[in-house]
Design an enzyme around this catalytic site. Structure first.
Site, PDB file in Angstrom:
ATOM      1  N   ARG A  68      37.677  56.497   9.977  1.00  0.00           N
ATOM      2  CA  ARG A  68      36.356  56.864   9.474  1.00  0.00           C
ATOM      3  C   ARG A  68      36.463  58.101   8.587  1.00  0.00           C
ATOM      4  NH1 ARG A  68      33.725  58.981  12.925  1.00  0.00           N
ATOM      5  NH2 ARG A  68      35.104  58.766  14.708  1.00  0.00           N
ATOM      6  N   SER A 104      35.874  59.886  19.824  1.00  0.00           N
ATOM      7  CA  SER A 104      36.754  58.780  19.463  1.00  0.00           C
ATOM      8  C   SER A 104      38.203  59.137  19.815  1.00  0.00           C
ATOM      9  CB  SER A 104      36.669  58.515  17.960  1.00  0.00           C
ATOM     10  OG  SER A 104      35.355  58.170  17.613  1.00  0.00           O
TER      11      SER A 104
HETATM   12  O1  SAT Z   1      36.515  53.382  13.319  1.00  0.00           O
HETATM   13  S1  SAT Z   1      35.554  53.363  14.440  1.00  0.00           S
HETATM   14  O2  SAT Z   1      34.433  54.243  14.129  1.00  0.00           O
HETATM   15  O3  SAT Z   1      35.022  52.032  14.654  1.00  0.00           O
HETATM   16  C1  SAT Z   1      36.329  53.862  15.868  1.00  0.00           C
HETATM   17  C2  SAT Z   1      36.009  55.228  16.299  1.00  0.00           C
HETATM   18  O4  SAT Z   1      36.230  56.170  15.563  1.00  0.00           O
HETATM   19  O5  SAT Z   1      35.517  55.412  17.426  1.00  0.00           O
HETATM   20 MN    MN Z   2      33.850  55.338  19.393  1.00  0.00          MN
END
Ligand code: SAT
Ligand code: MN
Length: 595
Positions: A70, A262
């Protein structure tokens, strides 16, 4: 245009997008196996996917090295006033952001097919589900959405002529000139990536990235950023939380929802195999919880997703056997290493290193290589239904009643293994001040400490000061039926940098104490930061942990906590007048208790 689309709003939107993006073709997705298989065959033929001979119906993708996580710096909450987005979000006003993005979208799908993906977050037709339609020019997105959400032509039927849905527009931002061969992972450069949300009109526009939460728009964009703003308006909660059911040896069930940033082990905890005799854990979700107050006044949670987009590296039969079994077949892998016999591999999967691999960049790899073979944010995409410990109630539209909330993060020092909040308000204070060392799930430096309130910093679709207020208001509504709140840190280290707690299955010992607290059966000692298990309260039977290490693990050092205060103050000062008074009072009370 396909005859299947009868919904007026959808028809108009498809036409608008097609006129702007100018794809060569439009494909309305039906979510069928035939569609999935056809898409995979095409992706293999084009060189984007590799079929894994060792894993049935499973495929490996390698992304562009610039597009591996992300991009929080390029993620926007675009509300009429900047204050509404708040200090933790990037903001551009809707008119100028839309103008910039329309320029980028102009002709961006030339040479490509535009896929229209109707999907449901939550079981199709259930009263709590939300319908989205993603338009994307990425076939990789289509196959992943098939697993992560419920993609189906039934969704279009349900929409009828005038039903409403959340439009999610996505383009990889890489038009393909006639006669040009496509690259393996087309995307746009970082400075033209935009992951934009317009919560006032429930709209998502994403451009330039094909990876994870940037592109699978049902997940972070819809189910967290847009849903959190809806939840606040409608008095419910959309949280970055796993959901699990724990059953004790007497058969009593407890439901736990836990928020960690995350790549801090949510998937591992959600599928944990308790090391304690007679305890059972079942998974309901590993990333997102939507929660509403039920007719009995308790808080009920559902998992709006249909699959797991889990971190590969570190996942093994010893850390998360249930995840390993979940991904045995029918799985999409992204940025993992490829073994010589046609399987995937990542760091931590096996004790012995393979003698030769193709790394995530497609190069030969041997153990003497310094660079990792798999990217640290390499992912698997697998259906939740494939998890051997998926709870039989995971799709129950009524949800499961939450007994316990857990907040936490990755802290090498300062924060003890576990403590309980003194009250709901204090629990909200713990959530609001949660901090964690950054991980590779976001593009940027790894290992820096940052405040990540409720693990929602990257995912809150409105002013986070108001979000704290929303938590306080929900607590007032729930009253005596509110879940108990705990804080955990599985990641504390000793002076030599060694983890003090074994984690994984052994975390069941910590969860057991929480359950016993709920039942009023376990004791606790008051400390300045909250309630700690008394000596003997944590079941450590059969666990080989030195007494000194355990003391170090549970230590609350006044000087270290004093040193946290200026950082909490700086964090709180960001929210100005939007910071609820009760959180200021909690900070004052903490200072007083620390002396
Ligand atoms: O890339 S995602 O946002 O789906 C996974 C995460 O960062 O939790
Ligand atoms: Mn997540």
């Amino acid at each position: 245009m396909d005859i299947m689309v009868k919904n007026e709003k959808l028809k108009t939107w498809i036409k608008e997008v097609a006129d702007m993006c100018r794809p060569d073709a439009i494909h309305i997705c039906d979510g069928s196996k035939k569609e999935y298989d056809g898409m995979m065959a095409m992706l293999i033929a084009s060189g984007s996917a590799i079929a894994l001979s060792k894993r049935p119906n499973s495929y490996l993708f390698r992304s562009d090295p610039s597009d591996v996580a992300r991009v929080e710096d390029r993620t926007y909450i675009s509300t009429t006033s900047k204050d509404e987005a708040g200090p933790t979000n990037n903001w551009i006003d809707p008119a100028s952001l839309k103008a910039t993005m329309k320029n980028l979208y102009n002709g961006c799908m030339k040479g490509r097919t535009m896929y229209v993906i109707p999907f449901s977050m939550g079981p199709i037709g259930s009263p709590i589900a939300k319908i989205g339609v993603e338009i994307s020019d990425s076939p990789y997105v289509v196959v992943n959405m098939h697993i992560m959400t419920r993609v189906s032509s039934k969704v279009l039927e349900l929409l009828g002529a005038d039903g409403d849905f959340i439009p999610c527009l996505h383009s990889i931002g890489a038009p393909l000139e006639k006669g040009r061969k496509d690259v393996q992972w087309p995307c746009a450069p970082i400075e033209s990536k935009y992951i934009s949300h317009f919560p006032e009109e429930n709209l998502i526009w994403s451009y330039g990235s094909g990876y994870g939460g940037n592109a699978l728009l049902g997940k972070k964009c819809l189910a967290l950023r847009i849903a959190s703003a809806m939840a606040r308006r409608e008095s419910w909660m959309a949280e970055h939380m796993l959901i699990l059911r724990l059953t004790n040896p007497e058969g009593r069930q407890y439901h736990i929802a836990a928020a960690f940033p995350s790549a801090c082990g949510k998937t591992n905890l959600a599928m944990m195999k308790p090391s304690l005799e007679g305890w059972k854990c079942e998974c309901i979700g590993d990333d997102i919880a939507w929660m509403k107050i039920g007719p009995d006044g308790r808080l009920y949670a559902i998992n709006p997703e249909n699959g797991f987009f889990g971190v590969g590296p570190g996942t093994s039969y010893s850390t998360n056997a249930m995840a390993m079994d979940t991904i045995k077949e029918n799985t999409i892998f992204t940025n993992c290493a490829l073994t010589d016999d046609g399987d995937i591999w990542w760091e931590g999967m096996t004790d012995d290193l393979p003698s030769h691999l193709i790394d995530w960049k497609g190069r030969d790899w041997t153990p003497s290589e310094k660079a990792e073979a798999a990217h640290p944010n390499a992912r698997f995409t697998a259906a939740a239904a494939q998890c051997p410990v998926i709870c039989k109630d995971w799709e129950n539209p009524a949800g499961v009643p939450i007994d316990i909330f857990i907040f936490g993060g990755r802290r090498g020092s300062v924060v003890p293994l576990v403590y309980e909040s003194l009250s709901w308000e204090h629990g909200v204070f713990l959530g609001a001040t949660a901090a964690s060392e950054t991980t590779s799930a976001n593009i940027g430096a790894v290992g820096n400490l940052r405040r990540d309130p409720f693990a929602m910093k990257p995912f809150c679709g409105y002013n986070m000061g108001d979000y704290f207020g929303h938590w306080l208001a929900m607590g007032e509504k729930l009253g005596g039926k509110a879940p108990r709140i705990f804080y955990v840190n599985w990641f504390r280290k000793n002076q030599d940098g060694k983890f003090l707690w074994p984690g994984f299955s052994e975390n069941s010992r910590v969860l057991k104490w929480m359950c016993e607290r709920v039942d009023g059966r376990a004791g606790a000692d008051e400390s300045p930061i909250g309630l700690l298990p008394k000596r003997g309260d944590l079941d450590l039977s059969g666990l080989d942990i030195a007494r000194d290490d355990f003391e170090e693990l549970m230590k609350v050092d006044s000087a270290e906590w004093h040193a946290e205060i200026p950082d909490i103050e700086a964090h709180f000062s960001l929210f100005g007048g939007r910071l609820p008074d009760s959180l200021k009072d909690q900070l004052t009370a903490l200072k007083k208790r620390l002396g």
